[in-house]
Design a protein around this motif. Structure first.
Motif, PDB file in Angstrom:
ATOM      1  N   GLY A   1       0.809  -1.209   0.000  1.00 27.38           N
ATOM      2  CA  GLY A   1       0.000   0.000   0.000  1.00 27.38           C
ATOM      3  C   GLY A   1       0.845   1.263   0.000  1.00 27.38           C
ATOM      4  O   GLY A   1       0.593   2.205  -0.766  1.00 27.38           O
ATOM      5  N   ILE A   2       1.858   1.276   0.864  1.00 26.72           N
ATOM      6  CA  ILE A   2       2.751   2.436   0.924  1.00 26.72           C
ATOM      7  C   ILE A   2       3.481   2.601  -0.401  1.00 26.72           C
ATOM      8  O   ILE A   2       3.610   3.716  -0.924  1.00 26.72           O
ATOM      9  CB  ILE A   2       3.749   2.274   2.084  1.00 26.72           C
ATOM     10  CG1 ILE A   2       3.012   2.327   3.423  1.00 26.72           C
ATOM     11  CG2 ILE A   2       4.828   3.358   2.031  1.00 26.72           C
ATOM     12  CD1 ILE A   2       3.823   1.816   4.593  1.00 26.72           C
ATOM     13  N   GLY A   3       3.952   1.495  -0.958  1.00 23.94           N
ATOM     14  CA  GLY A   3       4.657   1.556  -2.242  1.00 23.94           C
ATOM     15  C   GLY A   3       3.794   2.105  -3.354  1.00 23.94           C
ATOM     16  O   GLY A   3       4.263   2.880  -4.195  1.00 23.94           O
TER      17      GLY A   3
ATOM     18  N   LEU B   1      12.078   7.681  -1.601  1.00 23.76           N
ATOM     19  CA  LEU B   1      10.815   6.991  -1.348  1.00 23.76           C
ATOM     20  C   LEU B   1      10.975   5.482  -1.538  1.00 23.76           C
ATOM     21  O   LEU B   1      10.451   4.682  -0.752  1.00 23.76           O
ATOM     22  CB  LEU B   1       9.719   7.525  -2.270  1.00 23.76           C
ATOM     23  CG  LEU B   1       9.355   9.008  -2.146  1.00 23.76           C
ATOM     24  CD1 LEU B   1       8.149   9.327  -3.025  1.00 23.76           C
ATOM     25  CD2 LEU B   1       9.082   9.408  -0.701  1.00 23.76           C
ATOM     26  N   ALA B   2      11.702   5.084  -2.586  1.00 22.35           N
ATOM     27  CA  ALA B   2      11.937   3.665  -2.838  1.00 22.35           C
ATOM     28  C   ALA B   2      12.724   3.035  -1.693  1.00 22.35           C
ATOM     29  O   ALA B   2      12.448   1.891  -1.289  1.00 22.35           O
ATOM     30  CB  ALA B   2      12.679   3.486  -4.161  1.00 22.35           C
ATOM     31  N   TRP B   3      13.693   3.769  -1.167  1.00 21.62           N
ATOM     32  CA  TRP B   3      14.469   3.273  -0.025  1.00 21.62           C
ATOM     33  C   TRP B   3      13.572   3.034   1.179  1.00 21.62           C
ATOM     34  O   TRP B   3      13.698   2.014   1.877  1.00 21.62           O
ATOM     35  CB  TRP B   3      15.571   4.275   0.313  1.00 21.62           C
ATOM     36  CG  TRP B   3      16.258   3.985   1.613  1.00 21.62           C
ATOM     37  CD1 TRP B   3      17.200   3.024   1.860  1.00 21.62           C
ATOM     38  CD2 TRP B   3      16.013   4.647   2.873  1.00 21.62           C
ATOM     39  NE1 TRP B   3      17.570   3.051   3.189  1.00 21.62           N
ATOM     40  CE2 TRP B   3      16.862   4.037   3.829  1.00 21.62           C
ATOM     41  CE3 TRP B   3      15.183   5.699   3.263  1.00 21.62           C
ATOM     42  CZ2 TRP B   3      16.886   4.442   5.157  1.00 21.62           C
ATOM     43  CZ3 TRP B   3      15.213   6.097   4.584  1.00 21.62           C
ATOM     44  CH2 TRP B   3      16.052   5.476   5.515  1.00 21.62           C
TER      45      TRP B   3
ATOM     46  N   ALA C   1       5.589   9.920  -6.931  1.00 31.11           N
ATOM     47  CA  ALA C   1       6.693  10.190  -7.858  1.00 31.11           C
ATOM     48  C   ALA C   1       6.179  10.549  -9.245  1.00 31.11           C
ATOM     49  O   ALA C   1       6.671  11.492  -9.887  1.00 31.11           O
ATOM     50  CB  ALA C   1       7.621   8.987  -7.923  1.00 31.11           C
ATOM     51  N   LEU C   2       5.181   9.834  -9.721  1.00 25.64           N
ATOM     52  CA  LEU C   2       4.650  10.088 -11.066  1.00 25.64           C
ATOM     53  C   LEU C   2       3.955  11.449 -11.140  1.00 25.64           C
ATOM     54  O   LEU C   2       4.124  12.201 -12.116  1.00 25.64           O
ATOM     55  CB  LEU C   2       3.684   8.981 -11.461  1.00 25.64           C
ATOM     56  CG  LEU C   2       4.300   7.585 -11.650  1.00 25.64           C
ATOM     57  CD1 LEU C   2       3.212   6.560 -11.941  1.00 25.64           C
ATOM     58  CD2 LEU C   2       5.332   7.597 -12.780  1.00 25.64           C
ATOM     59  N   LEU C   3       3.189  11.791 -10.120  1.00 20.57           N
ATOM     60  CA  LEU C   3       2.493  13.080 -10.110  1.00 20.57           C
ATOM     61  C   LEU C   3       3.476  14.232  -9.967  1.00 20.57           C
ATOM     62  O   LEU C   3       3.298  15.291 -10.583  1.00 20.57           O
ATOM     63  CB  LEU C   3       1.467  13.105  -8.982  1.00 20.57           C
ATOM     64  CG  LEU C   3       0.218  12.243  -9.210  1.00 20.57           C
ATOM     65  CD1 LEU C   3      -0.530  12.020  -7.905  1.00 20.57           C
ATOM     66  CD2 LEU C   3      -0.693  12.882 -10.255  1.00 20.57           C
ATOM     67  N   ALA C   4       4.530  14.047  -9.160  1.00 23.21           N
ATOM     68  CA  ALA C   4       5.557  15.078  -9.028  1.00 23.21           C
ATOM     69  C   ALA C   4       6.274  15.302 -10.355  1.00 23.21           C
ATOM     70  O   ALA C   4       6.607  16.438 -10.715  1.00 23.21           O
ATOM     71  CB  ALA C   4       6.553  14.704  -7.933  1.00 23.21           C
TER      72      ALA C   4
ATOM     73  N   ALA D   1      14.639  12.762  -9.102  1.00 26.88           N
ATOM     74  CA  ALA D   1      15.208  11.414  -9.043  1.00 26.88           C
ATOM     75  C   ALA D   1      15.672  11.082  -7.624  1.00 26.88           C
ATOM     76  O   ALA D   1      15.468   9.958  -7.138  1.00 26.88           O
ATOM     77  CB  ALA D   1      16.368  11.290 -10.024  1.00 26.88           C
ATOM     78  N   ALA D   2      16.292  12.051  -6.949  1.00 30.16           N
ATOM     79  CA  ALA D   2      16.736  11.833  -5.576  1.00 30.16           C
ATOM     80  C   ALA D   2      15.534  11.625  -4.652  1.00 30.16           C
ATOM     81  O   ALA D   2      15.555  10.769  -3.753  1.00 30.16           O
ATOM     82  CB  ALA D   2      17.572  13.013  -5.103  1.00 30.16           C
TER      83      ALA D   2
END
Length: 267
Positions: free
Chosen positions: A191-193, A227-229, A200-203, A221-222
C-alpha cells in the motif's frame, strides 16, 4: 512535512518563470508552517486527549497526562492561530482566501480516525495545501503544475503517515482508532509503495508542466529514490524504525525542493 509542499510549490512557481523561489515567501511559509503545525497539533491533542490516554506512545503527552489543562491548550491554540493569520495576510487576496478555505479540512481531520480507515487521506488534503499556496502566492491563481503537485503531496502524505501509524497499530485496535496501517495490515508495504509510486509520477507531471530541466529532474530522481528506499525498509519495521523512516521524509521533501529551486536559480 507541512512546510515541504509550500517550499516545493514556491520553487516550482519560480521554475515556471525561470527564476528561483521568492525568498520572502520562503520565510513567510517557514513561520506559517511552524505556527500552523503547532496549532494543528494542539487542536488534535485537545480532541484526542481521551484516546491518547489509551495509547502507550501518547499517554505521556501534556493533555492526557494532566500536566496541561484543556483551557490552557485552547489559549495556546489561539495564539498560534493568530500568528498563522498574520502570516497569511502578507499574501495576495487569492492566497488569503485559499488559506482560509483550508481551515475546513483542518477542522475535520482529527475526527476522521473515529469514522473511517482513511484518516491519512484527510491529513493529506490538509498537509498538502501548501502546494496550492506556494503557487498562488506568486501568480494569484492556480495552475496545472500546482494541482499536480498537490495530488503528489496528497499521496506522499498517505504513504508517510501510514508508516507513522505502524507504530500504534496494536494499541489503535484496542482503543478503536482507525488507520490505513490497520487497513493494509500485512500488505502495508504494498500500500505504501503504491502511494509512493503515485507520488513520484504526479511530481514528475508537475515538474514537466512547469517546464522541466536537468536540476529539477535530478532533484526529482533523488526524491523518488528516497521513497523507494523507505519502501525497501518498511517490511516488518519495528516502532523505532517506522519512526525513523517517517522522519526521513523531511530530507525527501527538501531534495525535491532543492531540485526545483536550483533549476530556477541556475537552469
Amino acid at each position: 512535512m507541512l512546510l515541504a509542499p509550500c517550499w516545493q510549490a514556491a520553487a516550482l512557481a519560480g521554475l515556471a518563470v525561470h527564476r528561483g523561489p521568492d525568498l520572502r515567501h520562503l520565510v513567510l511559509f517557514l513561520i506559517g508552517a511552524i505556527a500552523m503545525r503547532g496549532a494543528g497539533c494542539t487542536y488534535n491533542d485537545i480532541l484526542d486527549r481521551d484516546l491518547d490516554a489509551g495509547v502507550a506512545r501518547t499517554r505521556g503527552r501534556p493533555l492526557p497526562s494532566g500536566r496541561v489543562g484543556a483551557r490552557a491548550a485552547a489559549m495556546f491554540l489561539a495564539a498560534q492561530a493568530l500568528i498563522g493569520l498574520a502570516v497569511l495576510l502578507c499574501f495576495n487576496r487569492f492566497s488569503i482566501g485559499l488559506g482560509i478555505a483550508s481551515l475546513l479540512v483542518v477542522a475535520v481531520y482529527p475526527l476522521m480516525k473515529r469514522v473511517t480507515s482513511w484518516p491519512q487521506a484527510a491529513l493529506g488534503l490538509a498537509f498538502s495545501w501548501g502546494a496550492l499556496m506556494g503557487w498562488s502566492a506568486r501568480f494569484g491563481e492556480l495552475g496545472l503544475p500546482a494541482l499536480l503537485l498537490y495530488a503528489a503531496a496528497f499521496c506522499w502524505t498517505i504513504g508517510y503517515d501510514t508508516i507513522y501509524a505502524l507504530q500504534d497499530a496494536r494499541d489503535d485496535a484496542i482503543v478503536g482508532i482507525k488507520s490505513t496501517a490497520r487497513l493494509f495490515g500485512r500488505h502495508a508495504r504494498l500500500g505504501i509503495g503504491a502511494f509512493y509510486l503515485a507520488t513520484a509520477l504526479l511530481a514528475q507531471g508537475a515538474l514537466l508542466a512547469a517546464g522541466g530541466g536537468l536540476f529539477a529532474e535530478l532533484g526529482w530522481a533523488a526524491f523518488a529514490a528516497h521513497l523507494a528506499w523507505q519502501v525497501s525498509k518498511v517490511e516488518g519495521a519495528s516502532e523505532a524504525t517506522a519512526l525513523t523512516l517517517f522522519r526521513s521524509n523531511r530530507d525527501a521533501g527538501l531534495l525535491l525542493f532543492l531540485g526545483f529551486a536550483l533549476q530556477g536559480w541556475f537552469g
